[in-house]
Design an enzyme around this catalytic site. Structure first.
Site, PDB file in Angstrom:
ATOM      1  N   ASP A  22       2.021  38.403 -12.187  1.00 20.22           N
ATOM      2  CA  ASP A  22       2.902  39.183 -13.049  1.00 20.22           C
ATOM      3  C   ASP A  22       2.435  38.934 -14.480  1.00 20.22           C
ATOM      4  O   ASP A  22       1.661  37.997 -14.753  1.00 20.22           O
ATOM      5  CB  ASP A  22       4.347  38.699 -12.830  1.00 20.22           C
ATOM      6  CG  ASP A  22       5.304  39.137 -13.903  1.00 20.22           C
ATOM      7  OD1 ASP A  22       5.395  40.365 -14.131  1.00 20.22           O
ATOM      8  OD2 ASP A  22       5.925  38.279 -14.532  1.00 20.22           O
ATOM      9  N   ASP A  24       4.595  39.785 -17.960  1.00 17.05           N
ATOM     10  CA  ASP A  24       5.624  39.361 -18.934  1.00 17.05           C
ATOM     11  C   ASP A  24       6.492  38.235 -18.377  1.00 17.05           C
ATOM     12  O   ASP A  24       7.117  38.382 -17.347  1.00 17.05           O
ATOM     13  CB  ASP A  24       6.480  40.571 -19.329  1.00 17.05           C
ATOM     14  CG  ASP A  24       5.658  41.596 -20.086  1.00 17.05           C
ATOM     15  OD1 ASP A  24       5.598  42.754 -19.643  1.00 17.05           O
ATOM     16  OD2 ASP A  24       5.022  41.225 -21.087  1.00 17.05           O
ATOM     17  N   GLY A  66      10.302  49.532 -19.941  1.00 21.67           N
ATOM     18  CA  GLY A  66      10.855  49.756 -21.283  1.00 21.67           C
ATOM     19  C   GLY A  66      11.666  51.040 -21.400  1.00 21.67           C
ATOM     20  O   GLY A  66      12.753  51.049 -21.981  1.00 21.67           O
ATOM     21  N   LYS A  67      11.127  52.121 -20.837  1.00 19.93           N
ATOM     22  CA  LYS A  67      11.851  53.404 -20.922  1.00 19.93           C
ATOM     23  C   LYS A  67      13.172  53.315 -20.157  1.00 19.93           C
ATOM     24  O   LYS A  67      14.225  53.725 -20.637  1.00 19.93           O
ATOM     25  CB  LYS A  67      10.993  54.537 -20.349  1.00 19.93           C
ATOM     26  CG  LYS A  67       9.742  54.836 -21.130  1.00 19.93           C
ATOM     27  CD  LYS A  67       9.017  56.080 -20.664  1.00 19.93           C
ATOM     28  CE  LYS A  67       8.355  55.903 -19.313  1.00 19.93           C
ATOM     29  NZ  LYS A  67       7.273  54.916 -19.342  1.00 19.93           N
ATOM     30  N   THR A 136       4.960  46.381 -17.178  1.00 17.62           N
ATOM     31  CA  THR A 136       4.613  46.837 -18.526  1.00 17.62           C
ATOM     32  C   THR A 136       3.435  47.803 -18.468  1.00 17.62           C
ATOM     33  O   THR A 136       2.866  48.043 -17.409  1.00 17.62           O
ATOM     34  CB  THR A 136       4.328  45.651 -19.469  1.00 17.62           C
ATOM     35  OG1 THR A 136       4.360  46.124 -20.811  1.00 17.62           O
ATOM     36  CG2 THR A 136       2.987  44.997 -19.187  1.00 17.62           C
TER      37      THR A 136
HETATM   38  C1  XBP Z   1       8.468  43.031 -17.629  1.00 15.53           C
HETATM   39  C2  XBP Z   1       9.117  44.320 -17.877  1.00 15.53           C
HETATM   40  C3  XBP Z   1       8.514  45.235 -18.901  1.00 15.53           C
HETATM   41  C4  XBP Z   1       8.611  44.598 -20.291  1.00 15.53           C
HETATM   42  C5  XBP Z   1       8.549  45.648 -21.370  1.00 15.53           C
HETATM   43  O1  XBP Z   1       7.296  43.331 -16.929  1.00 15.53           O
HETATM   44  O2  XBP Z   1      10.098  44.632 -17.231  1.00 15.53           O
HETATM   45  O3  XBP Z   1       9.231  46.439 -18.849  1.00 15.53           O
HETATM   46  O4  XBP Z   1       9.880  43.956 -20.414  1.00 15.53           O
HETATM   47  O5  XBP Z   1       7.311  46.322 -21.281  1.00 15.53           O
HETATM   48  P1  XBP Z   1       6.656  42.270 -15.839  1.00 15.53           P
HETATM   49  P2  XBP Z   1       7.295  47.927 -21.314  1.00 15.53           P
HETATM   50  O6  XBP Z   1       6.674  43.024 -14.517  1.00 15.53           O
HETATM   51  O7  XBP Z   1       5.284  41.984 -16.362  1.00 15.53           O
HETATM   52  O8  XBP Z   1       7.530  41.034 -15.820  1.00 15.53           O
HETATM   53  O9  XBP Z   1       8.147  48.349 -22.483  1.00 15.53           O
HETATM   54  O10 XBP Z   1       5.843  48.281 -21.495  1.00 15.53           O
HETATM   55  O11 XBP Z   1       7.855  48.340 -19.979  1.00 15.53           O
HETATM   56 MG    MG Z   2       7.844  39.100 -15.453  1.00 19.81          MG
END
Ligand code: XBP
Ligand code: MG
Length: 272
Positions: A22, A24, A66-67, A136
Site C-alpha cells: 500500500d 499512503d 480523494g474524490k 491514490t
Molecule cells: C489512501 C487513500 C487516498 C489518499 C488520498 O490510499 O485513501 O485516497 O488518502 O489520495 P492508500 P487521492 O490505498 O495508499 O492507503 O486524493 O489521490 O485519492
Molecule cells: Mg493506506
C-alpha cells in the site's frame, strides 16, 4: 491436525514470490502533513471556506479516494454543494487542484517510514517481485518515490485503475492479475482497516504497520500488527504476531510469517 509429509513439503515449498505495498500510511505517513494540507490548499485556491483539521480528516479517512472523500464531506457537511448540477465536475476540478498541491508537497520531501527503503532493496536484491496497490493517483506515487525506488516496483496499481476502491479487493486483484501470481505466493503490507479488508478479500496474507490515524482500527485477520517495520537500532513493536526474536522486519521474518500463514490456511482447509 495431521499434515502429511507430501502436503507439508508442498506448503513449505510454496515460495514467497512478491510483496505488494500500500502507499499512503504504509510507504510514508502521507495523510496528516501531505494529503490533508493539499486538500486545504485546494479549497483555499478555489475559494471555499472548508478547512479539514486533523480530527475531521481522521473521520473522513474512512472513505478512501480523494474524490470520494470530498463527495462524502459534502454530503455530511456541505449538502448544498452536491445538489449543484455541476457538482461532479467541480469535485474533479477540486481533486485535480489538490493533486497539484500534493505533488508540490512531495517535492519538498515526505520521508519514507522506517524500514521501507531497506526492505524494498533487500527484497529486490533477493529476487522478490514488488508491486503497489493503492487508492491514490499514479502521479502521487511518482511524486512520493525517488525514481530509483519507483523503478523497483514491477507493477503500480493506483487510483481509478479499478472501479471499486478499498475496502473492495479490486486493486489487489488487478495487481495479482498483472503479476500473474496467486495470492498464496504474495504478501501485502498495509496501514488501515480498509486496506486490510481489501487485501484479505483478495486472499492475501497481510502485515499491518499502524499510523496515528489507524491506531484504533480493527486489524483482525492480519498476520502481524506493528508500529512500523523497524530498523537496526530502532525496534519495531508488535501488537499482534510474533517477531520471532527479531527487533525489526526483514525478508527472513516475512518469509516465516508467510509460511505460518500457508500452514494455517492448509489447516483451515482441512477443517472444512
Ligand atoms: C489512501 C487513500 C487516498 C489518499 C488520498 O490510499 O485513501 O485516497 O488518502 O489520495 P492508500 P487521492 O490505498 O495508499 O492507503 O486524493 O489521490 O485519492
Ligand atoms: Mg493506506
Amino acid at each position: 491436525m495431521t499434515v502429511t509429509y507430501g502436503c507439508l513439503e508442498a506448503i513449505l515449498s510454496a515460495m514467497l514470490e512478491a510483496l505488494i505495498f500500500d502507499v499512503d500510511g504504509t510507504l510514508a505517513d502521507t495523510e496528516r502533513d501531505g494529503h490533508r494540507l493539499a486538500f486545504n490548499a485546494a479549497f483555499a485556491e478555489i475559494g471555499l471556506d472548508w478547512r479539514w483539521d486533523e480530527a475531521l480528516y481522521g473521520e473522513l479517512l474512512e472513505v478512501t479516494g480523494g474524490k470520494e472523500r470530498i463527495r462524502s464531506f459534502c454530503e455530511r457537511h456541505a449538502p448544498e454543494f452536491p445538489a449543484k448540477a455541476d457538482a461532479e465536475a467541480r469535485i474533479k476540478e477540486l481533486h485535480a487542484a489538490k493533486t497539484r498541491h500534493y505533488v508540490a508537497l512531495c517535492a519538498q520531501g515526505i520521508p519514507l517510514r522506517p524500514g521501507i527503503e531497506r526492505l524494498l532493496r533487500e527484497a529486490h536484491a533477493a529476487g522478490l517481485r514488488l508491486a503497489i496497490a493503492t487508492t491514490t493517483t499514479p502521479e502521487n506515487v511518482s511524486a512520493l518515490l525517488a525514481p530509483d525506488l519507483l523503478a523497483l516496483f514491477e507493477k503500480v496499481g493506483a487510483g481509478d485503475t479499478v472501479p471499486n476502491k478499498k475496502p473492495a479487493p479490486d486493486i489487489y486483484q488487478w495487481v495479482l492479475a498483472q503479476l500473474g501470481l496467486p495470492a498464496s505466493a504474495c504478501l501485502a503490507i498495509e496501514d488501515s482497516a480498509n486496506g486490510l479488508k481489501a487485501s484479505r478479500a483478495a486472499g492475501l496474507a497481510t502485515v499491518i504497520t499502524r499510523t496515528a490515524y489507524t491506531d484504533d482500527h480493527d486489524f483482525s485477520g492480519a498476520l502481524a500488527v506493528l508500529s512500523d517495520l523497524g530498523e537496526p537500532g530502532e525496534a519495531s513493536a508488535a501488537r499482534a504476531g510474533s517477531m520471532h526474536g527479531k527487533a525489526f522486519v526483514d525478508l527472513d521474518l516475512l518469509r516465516s510469517w508467510h509460511q505460518e500463514w500457508l500452514l494455517r490456511a492448509d489447516a483451515n482447509n482441512k477443517k472444512t
